[in-house]
Design an enzyme around this catalytic site. Structure first.
Site, mmCIF file in Angstrom:
data_model
loop_
_atom_site.group_PDB
_atom_site.id
_atom_site.type_symbol
_atom_site.label_atom_id
_atom_site.label_comp_id
_atom_site.label_asym_id
_atom_site.label_seq_id
_atom_site.Cartn_x
_atom_site.Cartn_y
_atom_site.Cartn_z
ATOM 1 C CG HIS A 80 -2.100 -0.888 1.135
ATOM 2 N ND1 HIS A 80 -3.252 -0.579 0.444
ATOM 3 C CD2 HIS A 80 -2.301 -2.129 1.645
ATOM 4 C CE1 HIS A 80 -4.108 -1.574 0.551
ATOM 5 N NE2 HIS A 80 -3.556 -2.532 1.262
ATOM 6 C CE LYS A 106 -14.624 5.018 0.413
ATOM 7 N NZ LYS A 106 -13.905 5.153 1.687
ATOM 8 C CE LYS A 118 -2.977 9.964 2.983
ATOM 9 N NZ LYS A 118 -3.518 9.227 1.828
ATOM 10 C CE LYS A 172 -7.146 12.895 0.065
ATOM 11 N NZ LYS A 172 -7.178 11.671 -0.700
ATOM 12 N NE ARG A 173 -2.687 7.663 6.570
ATOM 13 C CZ ARG A 173 -1.501 7.664 5.981
ATOM 14 N NH1 ARG A 173 -0.456 8.209 6.579
ATOM 15 N NH2 ARG A 173 -1.345 7.112 4.786
ATOM 16 C CB THR A 205 -10.782 3.942 -1.370
ATOM 17 O OG1 THR A 205 -10.520 4.326 -0.018
ATOM 18 C CG2 THR A 205 -9.995 2.688 -1.697
#
Length: 793
Positions: free
Chosen positions: A350, A642, A536, A530-531, A638
């Protein structure tokens, strides 16, 4: 197998009343919302048991291959509404409860989120379990029953504060405790002549939750392990007055299943994490071996009957533990034990960040798991001989055990989770291992379940889709492509716009009640959830927010597209840079939301304690999805899927599954910006790339100066000098280098949003192109290409 088809409303009413009276011990006149929720939950659980038992019987009869999915996280969220929808009971139970003046929506809202995960890794595992049940793939999910989960997040002065989750402070109605399914897990001690004498042991006890698939045709099991002491209580110590020491065995055991990802900055934290990983692996393998031997006598059949999926490196000890169990408990020789273990095991990677591939010191591994350290060294020696690999490709080198390498060497298949990620695995983190073990790496692009992420989360959109293309799309998401024929249908576009606005109104009401900020539902809802991690790039988003705020202040009468910037996510407790980013976002929100010049032009909100239930509110209301990670750093994502399914347009880089989403929805329907993975690598070769980018960007230089001047931290002007210095002098994730391109893409977003009919036509194209990203499709790929498993439906 489906017992729901002939269940009348009278029967449902009686079932709920019976549980209210005889399970909860209340009558209707005195029942609280909690009482009603528990009664409904037990009623629905009863109706899952029949397909669950039937699926188990069918699996034993077929003697087919079982899949065992090992994951440290299963972020399942609330269960009640998801189960009702999959069983087709939602409308009926809503009607039955309404007769007693009870709101099903309030009942659902009363259920706590199961605190069993952190982010995408755990949510993916939950989607996979639901899809395996929908498809009829015989499977067990194995995880840990964390008492307090990751943590509950709140903000104090804009700072993240962590407190324990309390989801198990009340009975959990969905689980069945299995005291007969309990296994001894050893730690520490000594190994002499191949015999391990452990110094510590705990008991892993099973707690089963049935996971029902679409239309109740099949149900699999999520088996979570709770840690219990092998020695309950030292009565002699207690009677002698040493009360604390008397309870030490229980405290030691419970520590293992208290918290997900305990802080590992200390030696004690590292030891606890390693123990947790082994606790999960050993309990799961002992359990599946027991089940296998209840049906078969020949352990050589294991690879034909058992597929084990290691979700990330956390379960990588499955290789050496399987060898140990086969040799010590079942008398096999080394070669047979290793061959069988490799034949069963598969590994999902991952991450492309080398530092995220776990490594444990040989000292820690040898102290906590001395027998496994010896087994790992033997696996490593054979790996080196077989491949002739250099020292740095060994499982053990530089006094560390490299878990990514261990998982790779012991797996039959190693998969990435998006096409780009799988390709980059072969070029970066596993390039030399790919050469040593050719054809071992393959791709299985992630997916999400449309039952939770569309049918449950977005009933307005789901109703529209059913009206337009008919029933059945929930289990055949490729049918969303049929929506493409309606992109010029003004009625469909108007209904899509109305559905989105209704979701935004609902979210606005929730934000007003829970965050205290009033939102304009006609503004663009721009969401990044998100985290919190540097790669990110929440920092890129907040820098653009500051630029936008400053531009509005300088020219308030311009034709601004109203925006609501919505953030959500948690930072690891010891990740101080991420926690500074959280505080900066909250400080910016405080200034922006109190600025009279902003009015409805710009708002910033950051609801605390992001979880699955919050995502189910935010995603259906989003107009714009922020997928802005540095290209080549995100494995898949993911959340991006969504958002796309729910009609949000994406602003993003060519990273992870963004690449495939853009291909499916069409480049003209995706706001692309920034460097691709090759350009990122080239940029890293430019000395002082951050400084050069800032000097070339007056916009970014001004943003950094505003922060440095303390405009968002007047009481502590130097609060963010560390973030600013890092951007100037390091910028490891190229925020500065991509900033101007990001601002330009956001201007394109503003222009597109002004034409609402056009915007929602783009949204319809995104929905129509999202059918590929169902987790049903992903699971079918695993079944065919990795596990060799077949559906029993």
């Amino acid at each position: 197998m489906n017992a729901m088809s002939d269940l009348s409303s009278d029967g449902m009413r009686a079932r709920i009343a019976q549980h209210l009276t005889f399970t909860i011990g209340k009558d209707k006149a005195h029942a609280s919302l909690y009482d009603w929720r528990m009664a409904v939950s037990y009623t629905v659980r009863d109706l899952i048991v029949e397909p669950w038992f039937a699926a188990t019987r069918r699996t034993y009869e077929a003697q087919g291959k079982r899949v065992y999915y090992l994951s440290m996280e299963f972020l399942i969220g609330r269960i009640l509404e998801d189960a009702m929808i999959n069983l087709g009971l939602h409308e009926q139970i809503d009607s039955v409860l309404a007769e007693d003046g009870i709101s099903l929506a309030e009942v659902v809202e009363d259920e706590p989120d199961a605190a069993l995960g952190n982010g995408g890794l755990g949510r993916l595992a939950a989607c996979f379990l639901e899809s395996m049940s929908t498809i009829g793939c015989p499977a067990f999910g194995y995880g840990i029953r964390y008492e307090h989960g990751l943590f509950r997040q709140r903000f104090e002065g804009g700072r993240q504060v962590e407190t324990p989750e309390d989801w198990l402070n009340q009975p959990h109605p969905w689980e069945f405790e299995r005291p007969e399914a309990a296994y001894t897990i050893p730690f520490k001690g000594t190994v002499w002549d191949g015999v391990w004498t452990p110094a510590e042991t705990v008991l892993a006890r099973a707690y089963d939750t049935p996971v029902v698939g679409w239309q109740g045709k099949w149900a699999n099991t999520l088996r979570l392990w709770g840690a219990h002491p092998t020695e309950l209580f030292d009565l002699d110590r207690f009677n002698s007055g040493d009360h604390t020491a008397a309870a030490h065995p229980e405290a030691l055991a419970r520590t293992l299943s208290r918290v997900l990802y305990p802080e590992d900055a200390t030696d004690g934290g590292k030891e606890l994490r390693l123990k947790q990983e082994f606790f999960l692996v050993s309990a799961a393998l002992q359990d599946l071996l027991r089940r296998f031997l209840s049906e078969y006598d020949d352990l050589n059949l294991l690879p034909e009957k058992v597929a084990i999926q290691m979700n990330d490196t956390h379960p990588a000890l499955a290789g050496p533990e399987m060898i140990r169990l086969l040799m010590v408990d079942h008398g096999l020789e080394w070669d047979a034990a290793k061959r069988i273990a490799q034949g069963c095991l598969n590994y999902t990677n991952h991450t492309l960040l080398p530092e995220a591939l776990e490594a444990w010191s040989t000292w820690l591994m040898g102290r906590v798991l001395p027998h496994h350290m010896q087994i790992i060294e033997r696996i490593d020696a054979e790996h080196r001989v077989a491949t002739g690999c250099p020292d740095h490709l060994g499982i053990v080198h530089q006094d560390q055990v490299h878990m990514g390498t261990l998982a790779f060497v012991m797996a039959s298949h190693v998969n990435g989770v998006s096409a780009l990620h799988s390709d980059l695995m072969k070029l970066t983190v596993f390039a030399e291992l790919d050469a040593a073990y050719p054809a071992r790496i393959l791709n299985q692009t992630n997916g999400v379940t449309p039952r939770r992420w569309m049918r449950l989360s977005n009933p307005a959109l789901s109703s529209l889709i059913t009206d337009v293309i008919g029933d059945g799309w929930e289990a055949d998401l490729g049918r969303l492509g049929e929506l493409s024929a309606f992109e010029n249908d003004t009625d469909v576009i108007a209904r899509l716009q109305a559905a989105k606005r209704a979701n935004k109104v609902a979210l606005s009401d929730w934000v007003a009640a829970n965050v205290g900020v009033t939102l304009n539902p006609d503004a663009m809802f721009d969401v990044q959830i998100k985290r919190i991690h540097e790669y990110k790039r929440q920092l890129l988003n907040v820098f653009e927010t500051i630029h936008r705020w400053n531009a509005i202040r300088n020219n308030p009468d311009a034709d601004w597209t109203p925006r609501v910037k919505i953030f959500g996510g948690k930072a690891a407790p010891g990740y101080w840079v991420a926690k500074d980013i959280i505080r900066l976002i909250n400080d910016v929100a405080a200034v922006v939301n109190s600025d009279p010049l902003m009015r409805d032009r710009l708002k910033v909100v950051y609801p605390a304690n992001y979880n699955v239930s919050m995502a189910q509110r935010l995603i259906p209301a989003a107009d714009l999805s922020e997928q802005i990670s540095t290209a080549g750093k995100e494995a898949s994502g993911t959340g991006n899927m969504k958002f796309t399914m729910n009609g949000a347009l994406t602003i993003g880089t060519l990273d992870g599954a963004n690449v495939e989403i853009r291909e499916r929805v069409g480049g003209q329907n995706f706001f692309l910006f920034g460097m691709d993975a090759d350009a990122v690598q080239a940029r890293y070769g430019v000395a002082d790339h951050g400084r050069k980018a800032i000097l070339a960007s007056p916009m970014l230089a001004e943003v950094l100066q505003i922060i440095a001047d303390g405009r968002f931290s007047a009481e502590e002007p130097k609060r963010y000098h560390g973030l600013i210095d890092a951007t100037w002098n390091h910028d490891p994730f190229l925020v500065a280098s991509d900033f101007d391109a990001y601002v330009a893409a956001q201007a394109d977003v503003d222009a597109a949003y002004k034409d609402q009919a056009h915007w929602h036509r783009l949204a319809l194209r995104n929905i129509a192109g999202s059918g590929h990203f169902s987790s049903d499709r992903t699971i079918r790929g695993y079944m065919a290409e990795v596990w060799g498993a077949k559906s029993l439906l």
